[in-house]
Scaffold this motif. Sequence first.
Motif, PDB file in Angstrom:
ATOM      1  N   THR A   1      -5.295  -1.845  -7.278  1.00 21.83           N
ATOM      2  CA  THR A   1      -6.214  -0.709  -7.319  1.00 21.83           C
ATOM      3  C   THR A   1      -5.352   0.531  -7.484  1.00 21.83           C
ATOM      4  O   THR A   1      -4.491   0.803  -6.643  1.00 21.83           O
TER       5      THR A   1
ATOM      6  N   ARG B   1       0.878  -1.175   0.000  1.00 17.82           N
ATOM      7  CA  ARG B   1       0.000   0.000   0.000  1.00 17.82           C
ATOM      8  C   ARG B   1       0.907   1.214   0.000  1.00 17.82           C
ATOM      9  O   ARG B   1       1.660   1.420   0.944  1.00 17.82           O
TER      10      ARG B   1
ATOM     11  N   VAL C   1      -2.012  -1.364  -3.809  1.00 16.97           N
ATOM     12  CA  VAL C   1      -2.855  -0.176  -3.798  1.00 16.97           C
ATOM     13  C   VAL C   1      -1.913   1.006  -3.909  1.00 16.97           C
ATOM     14  O   VAL C   1      -0.991   1.154  -3.105  1.00 16.97           O
TER      15      VAL C   1
ATOM     16  N   VAL D   1      -5.684  -6.478   0.723  1.00 16.30           N
ATOM     17  CA  VAL D   1      -6.231  -6.327  -0.619  1.00 16.30           C
ATOM     18  C   VAL D   1      -6.770  -7.635  -1.171  1.00 16.30           C
ATOM     19  O   VAL D   1      -7.847  -7.682  -1.714  1.00 16.30           O
TER      20      VAL D   1
END
Length: 143
Positions: free
Chosen positions: A74, A41, A59, A125
Amino acid sequence: MFSKKNPTSNLSFIANDCELTGNIKVAGDVLIAGKINGEIRASGNVTVEPSGVITGGVVCVEATVSGLINGNITCEKLSITNTGTFDGEVYSKRMEILDNGQFIGYRKAYDESLEHKSLLNEKVVSPEADKSTDNPQLSAVNA
């Protein structure tokens, strides 16, 4: 021609001889030349060099793949270079695949409500990592 760089931007580097297992949360950009088994992340961009491998979720704001990502991502923009391979599920506004780049999987519509809220949310995730309770931090999150 040249873009301004943010002088306060942080850059984390995973060298090609490094192999990490676990979940990583980074304030800033990440450059990966090594191997990561887990979730990443980042509040900035993620770049996977040709020698880099990520097995797990990502992410970030923008991702550039010259190596391999096997998992979910994402981001606002995903770029797969001519040496890159992405295998998994993509949630993105924009996607770019250069000649010889490989995309295996599918892309879903980008959900504006997910935009960087997931950086504040401690849930992982990938669905596979969600099932794991070996990590005490994840056990607390999943409880």
